[in-house]
Design an enzyme around this catalytic site. Structure first.
Site, PDB file in Angstrom:
ATOM      1  N   HIS A 358       0.848  -1.188   0.000  1.00  0.00           N
ATOM      2  CA  HIS A 358       0.000   0.000   0.000  1.00  0.00           C
ATOM      3  C   HIS A 358       0.894   1.252   0.000  1.00  0.00           C
ATOM      4  O   HIS A 358       1.768   1.395   0.843  1.00  0.00           O
ATOM      5  CB  HIS A 358      -0.942   0.015   1.209  1.00  0.00           C
ATOM      6  CG  HIS A 358      -1.953   1.101   1.085  1.00  0.00           C
ATOM      7  ND1 HIS A 358      -3.132   0.936   0.394  1.00  0.00           N
ATOM      8  CD2 HIS A 358      -1.931   2.386   1.482  1.00  0.00           C
ATOM      9  CE1 HIS A 358      -3.793   2.071   0.393  1.00  0.00           C
ATOM     10  NE2 HIS A 358      -3.088   2.977   1.051  1.00  0.00           N
ATOM     11  N   ALA A 359       0.664   2.148  -0.958  1.00  0.00           N
ATOM     12  CA  ALA A 359       1.568   3.287  -1.155  1.00  0.00           C
ATOM     13  C   ALA A 359       1.613   4.192   0.072  1.00  0.00           C
ATOM     14  O   ALA A 359       0.587   4.444   0.707  1.00  0.00           O
ATOM     15  CB  ALA A 359       1.114   4.095  -2.369  1.00  0.00           C
ATOM     16  N   HIS A 388      -0.060  11.926  -5.656  1.00  0.00           N
ATOM     17  CA  HIS A 388      -0.636  11.966  -4.302  1.00  0.00           C
ATOM     18  C   HIS A 388       0.480  11.856  -3.259  1.00  0.00           C
ATOM     19  O   HIS A 388       0.569  12.663  -2.324  1.00  0.00           O
ATOM     20  CB  HIS A 388      -1.643  10.824  -4.150  1.00  0.00           C
ATOM     21  CG  HIS A 388      -2.186  10.677  -2.762  1.00  0.00           C
ATOM     22  ND1 HIS A 388      -3.368  11.263  -2.358  1.00  0.00           N
ATOM     23  CD2 HIS A 388      -1.696  10.042  -1.663  1.00  0.00           C
ATOM     24  CE1 HIS A 388      -3.575  10.986  -1.079  1.00  0.00           C
ATOM     25  NE2 HIS A 388      -2.577  10.237  -0.636  1.00  0.00           N
ATOM     26  N   GLU A 389       1.321  10.853  -3.424  1.00  0.00           N
ATOM     27  CA  GLU A 389       2.380  10.610  -2.426  1.00  0.00           C
ATOM     28  C   GLU A 389       3.403  11.739  -2.407  1.00  0.00           C
ATOM     29  O   GLU A 389       3.864  12.154  -1.344  1.00  0.00           O
ATOM     30  CB  GLU A 389       3.081   9.270  -2.700  1.00  0.00           C
ATOM     31  CG  GLU A 389       2.170   8.056  -2.618  1.00  0.00           C
ATOM     32  CD  GLU A 389       1.441   7.927  -1.284  1.00  0.00           C
ATOM     33  OE1 GLU A 389       1.942   8.451  -0.271  1.00  0.00           O
ATOM     34  OE2 GLU A 389       0.345   7.331  -1.261  1.00  0.00           O
ATOM     35  N   HIS A 392       2.527  14.530  -0.234  1.00  0.00           N
ATOM     36  CA  HIS A 392       2.917  14.340   1.173  1.00  0.00           C
ATOM     37  C   HIS A 392       4.382  14.730   1.364  1.00  0.00           C
ATOM     38  O   HIS A 392       4.741  15.435   2.303  1.00  0.00           O
ATOM     39  CB  HIS A 392       2.770  12.875   1.576  1.00  0.00           C
ATOM     40  CG  HIS A 392       1.355  12.389   1.705  1.00  0.00           C
ATOM     41  ND1 HIS A 392       0.407  13.035   2.446  1.00  0.00           N
ATOM     42  CD2 HIS A 392       0.735  11.270   1.214  1.00  0.00           C
ATOM     43  CE1 HIS A 392      -0.739  12.345   2.412  1.00  0.00           C
ATOM     44  NE2 HIS A 392      -0.565  11.277   1.664  1.00  0.00           N
ATOM     45  N   GLU A 416      -3.682  14.879   2.761  1.00  0.00           N
ATOM     46  CA  GLU A 416      -4.126  13.988   1.687  1.00  0.00           C
ATOM     47  C   GLU A 416      -4.501  14.745   0.415  1.00  0.00           C
ATOM     48  O   GLU A 416      -4.554  14.157  -0.663  1.00  0.00           O
ATOM     49  CB  GLU A 416      -5.323  13.152   2.160  1.00  0.00           C
ATOM     50  CG  GLU A 416      -5.048  12.249   3.352  1.00  0.00           C
ATOM     51  CD  GLU A 416      -3.900  11.287   3.123  1.00  0.00           C
ATOM     52  OE1 GLU A 416      -3.611  10.954   1.952  1.00  0.00           O
ATOM     53  OE2 GLU A 416      -3.263  10.880   4.121  1.00  0.00           O
ATOM     54  N   HIS A 516      -6.242   0.392   5.738  1.00  0.00           N
ATOM     55  CA  HIS A 516      -6.295   1.381   6.823  1.00  0.00           C
ATOM     56  C   HIS A 516      -6.913   0.839   8.109  1.00  0.00           C
ATOM     57  O   HIS A 516      -6.724   1.427   9.166  1.00  0.00           O
ATOM     58  CB  HIS A 516      -7.055   2.615   6.351  1.00  0.00           C
ATOM     59  CG  HIS A 516      -6.441   3.232   5.120  1.00  0.00           C
ATOM     60  ND1 HIS A 516      -6.497   2.626   3.886  1.00  0.00           N
ATOM     61  CD2 HIS A 516      -5.726   4.359   4.946  1.00  0.00           C
ATOM     62  CE1 HIS A 516      -5.865   3.366   2.992  1.00  0.00           C
ATOM     63  NE2 HIS A 516      -5.379   4.422   3.605  1.00  0.00           N
ATOM     64  N   TYR A 526      -9.628  11.211   3.937  1.00  0.00           N
ATOM     65  CA  TYR A 526      -9.713  11.069   2.476  1.00  0.00           C
ATOM     66  C   TYR A 526     -11.012  11.667   1.945  1.00  0.00           C
ATOM     67  O   TYR A 526     -11.061  12.169   0.829  1.00  0.00           O
ATOM     68  CB  TYR A 526      -9.586   9.601   2.062  1.00  0.00           C
ATOM     69  CG  TYR A 526      -8.277   8.991   2.503  1.00  0.00           C
ATOM     70  CD1 TYR A 526      -7.077   9.364   1.904  1.00  0.00           C
ATOM     71  CD2 TYR A 526      -8.225   8.060   3.533  1.00  0.00           C
ATOM     72  CE1 TYR A 526      -5.866   8.822   2.311  1.00  0.00           C
ATOM     73  CE2 TYR A 526      -7.026   7.506   3.947  1.00  0.00           C
ATOM     74  CZ  TYR A 526      -5.849   7.886   3.335  1.00  0.00           C
ATOM     75  OH  TYR A 526      -4.663   7.349   3.746  1.00  0.00           O
TER      76      TYR A 526
END
Ligand code: X8Z
Ligand code: ZN
Length: 619
Positions: A358-359, A388-389, A392, A416, A516, A526
């Site tokens: 999971h990323a 997305h990552e 972060h 997020e 999660h 999210y």
């Protein structure tokens, strides 16, 4: 079960917020403590906090390293090492929160008040003060995450027979086939590793509730909901308000997609007026429906909207995908990712060991040691996830000069939303600019563009909401272990209008097959991000003077937009989130009109189609 920032991993420090008045109204504020605190000098509190932040930073970095090794090389040993490091984080944080009680009611600067507040909210699964129970909770947390990471299904028949599919391969398989029987088998198979988690999950809930109560919260769910600069009950109401605004849009999409699935699979498989079987939406959890785009009849569908074939034709490697994502941020004026990011990240599924696929984006030392952990495949969805990552990671680097307790996002939805906002700028105009497509699709193809996006963003909304509806009720005891699975499917039907393809029972533990839940990452973030990213994009596009529809706006290469964004990211968690939102958008409230306006032309079209097809709306 240590507080993490979503899938941004920065052990312990949490970074959401609550105004001080609410903390003080909690049951842990006793008059005697306040009286003592009046005498505690602000200078003493300052000294205490400086030492506390240094200790948190120290144990947090150690735990991040241990957790990184566990997640990228799951063995009994790394699980034990990670559990032990997390135990130290739990012990240190609990000790500091307890010591900090002596400053309750003291006249402190607003900065210091906010730090005490964030300290108290710093764990997503706070541990009881008893060392044996603390150790048990830390072990359960590592075990659950490791068990999920190792989870696989090895089909005996069908096109995937002979292979064992972990999360990443399973997602790929779900995208690749439209065969109902195969999908059903994969769907059931993916959930087969989860039941063994059930008992220890329930024990984890018990222990973390005890920890939360010792901190003065009614249960862990209340602690989670206390992270949004408003009273917890107001936060729940805020989510409901947003969902009520968005529900008609979701219902229109649901009805249209269901009518298309009826055409494909027949009314025996897909009830025309009922919930959609959850294995037919192109995703193991039915949370993102983009993989069934090619089943839908949308005007303009032929244009290159799904990037998978484009990336493959252009011979993109996983590294080129990450570099392209980095380049976007650099074009806005951000510094490039550090050399160590490229040396220490995990970009692909290793052949010889179990990892958590999971990323996630990591901030190992709260400075520049940021990393990406992902099992990248050359496909559209992963291209978006990379953005997305990286959102972060660029957030983490932007707030690194804040003091440790402020090294986080304004609220967890902000963390997020940043990378997703950037991904909204992956417009045809941008793709043409970087040479991925030659021709711009004409405006007549916009409906297809919007449909593709809606299958990602609109389809996700109820899923984003319901995971924590389930967990809040689990933490409060309203849902007991005897009803875990039934309650889960009640919520899945109520919010999403999906149903399991086969009967489920309490021998199953379907929530455990979603990362999660075993990893104990709160999920409302999210849902918030889904709303916020459109607000961020609307604000940024207004700033740069974009004319025309929002879905054709890209902030690529725009330093003014970059400056705006950076200003908000650099604030970290130092101010309540409405101030951060204001810095970016000039608005102080979460507002669903941005996403509603974005999809307004699609909503009109969906409603026309549903009327024409006589499709029932709802289930
Ligand atoms: O978990 C994630 C990211 C890491 S924070 C890949 N997401 C949620 C999910 O996969 O369930 C992004 C969208 C929702
Ligand atoms: Zn994330």
């Amino acid at each position: 079960m240590v507080r993490r920032l979503g899938c941004t991993i920065a052990i312990i420090l949490l970074f959401s917020t609550l105004i001080v008045a609410q903390t003080q109204s909690s049951s842990s504020t006793k008059p005697s403590a306040s009286a003592a605190a009046m005498q505690a000098a602000p200078a003493e509190a300052e000294t205490f906090m400086r030492a506390a932040e240094a200790r948190l930073d120290d144990v947090g970095v150690k735990a991040s390293r241990a957790s990184w090794v566990q997640s990228t090389y799951i063995t009994d040993d790394t699980e034990a090492l990670s559990a032990s490091a997390n135990e130290e984080v739990l012990a240190t944080t609990t000790e500091l929160v307890n010591e900090a009680k002596r400053f309750q009611g003291a006249r402190l600067s607003s900065v210091l008040q906010r730090k005490f507040l964030l300290l108290r909210l710093a764990l997503s699964a706070p541990a009881p003060n008893n060392p044996a129970e603390r150790k048990e909770l830390a072990q359960i947390g590592s075990w659950l995450e490791g068990t999920y990471g190792k989870g696989k299904y090895c089909p005996k028949t069908g096109p995937f027979a002979g292979k064992c599919l972990g999360q990443s391969e399973m997602e790929e398989a779900f995208a690749a086939t439209k065969d109902e029987a195969v999908l059903k088998d994969l769907w059931i198979g993916w959930r087969s590793f989860a039941p063994e988690m059930r008992q220890r999950y329930a024990r984890g809930v018990e222990l973390s509730n005890k920890g939360a109560q010792e901190l003065g919260f009614k249960d862990t769910g209340v602690l989670w909901r206390s992270n949004y600069d408003m009273p917890p009950e107001q936060f729940s109401a805020e989510l409901n308000r947003l969902w009520e605004q968005l529900r008609p849009l979701y219902l229109s999409l649901h009805a249209y997609v269901r009518s298309q699935l009826v055409k494909k699979y027949g009314p025996q498989v897909v009830p025309p007026n009922g919930p959609i079987p959850a294995h037919l939406l192109g995703n193991i959890w039915a949370q993102d429906w983009t993989n069934i785009y090619d089943l839908l009849e949308v005007p303009g569908k032929d244009s290159a909207i799904d990037l998978t074939p484009v990336l493959q034709q252009k011979k993109f490697t996983y590294l080129k995908m990450v570099k392209t994502g980095e380049n976007f941020f650099v074009s806005l004026g951000f510094d490039p990712l550090p050399k160590t990011f490229w040396e220490r990240s995990m970009f692909v599924l290793p052949r010889d060991r179990d990892v958590v696929c999971h990323a996630s984006a990591w901030d190992i030392d709260n400075k520049n040691d940021v990393r990406l952990k992902m099992c990248i495949q050359i496909r559209d969805e992963d291209f978006r996830t990379i953005h997305h990552e990286l959102g972060h990671n660029f957030y983490q680097m932007a707030y690194q000069n804040q003091p440790p307790l402020f090294q986080g996002s304004a609220n967890d939805g902000f963390h997020e939303a940043v990378g997703d906002t950037i991904a909204l700028s992956i417009t045809p105009e941008y793709l043409q600019e970087i040479g991925l497509i030659q021709q711009l699709p004409p405006p007549s193809k916009d409906l297809a563009l919007l449909m593709h996006k809606a299958l990602e963003k609109v389809a996700f909304l109820p899923f984003g909401l319901l995971i924590d509806q389930w967990r809040w009720d689990v933490f409060s005891g309203k849902i007991t272990p005897a009803d875990y699975n039934q309650a889960w499917w009640n919520l899945r039907e109520k919010y999403q209008g999906v149903a399991p393809p086969v009967a489920r029972s309490e021998n199953d533990f379907d929530p455990g097959a979603k990362y999660h839940v075993p990893a104990n990452v709160p999920y409302s973030r999210y849902f918030l991000a889904d709303v916020l990213q459109f607000q961020f994009q609307r604000g940024l596009c207004k700033t740069i003077g974009h004319l025309g529809p929002l879905h054709r706006c890209s902030i690529y290469n725009n330093k003014i937009a970059g400056e705006r964004l950076k200003m908000m990211l650099e604030m970290g968690a130092s101010r309540p989130w409405p101030e951060a939102l204001y810095a970016l958008t000039g608005e102080r409230q979460m507002d669903a009109t941005a996403i509603l306006d974005y999809f307004a032309p699609l909503k009109i079209w969906l409603d026309e189609q549903n009327a024409k097809n006589g499709a029932k709306v709802g289930w």
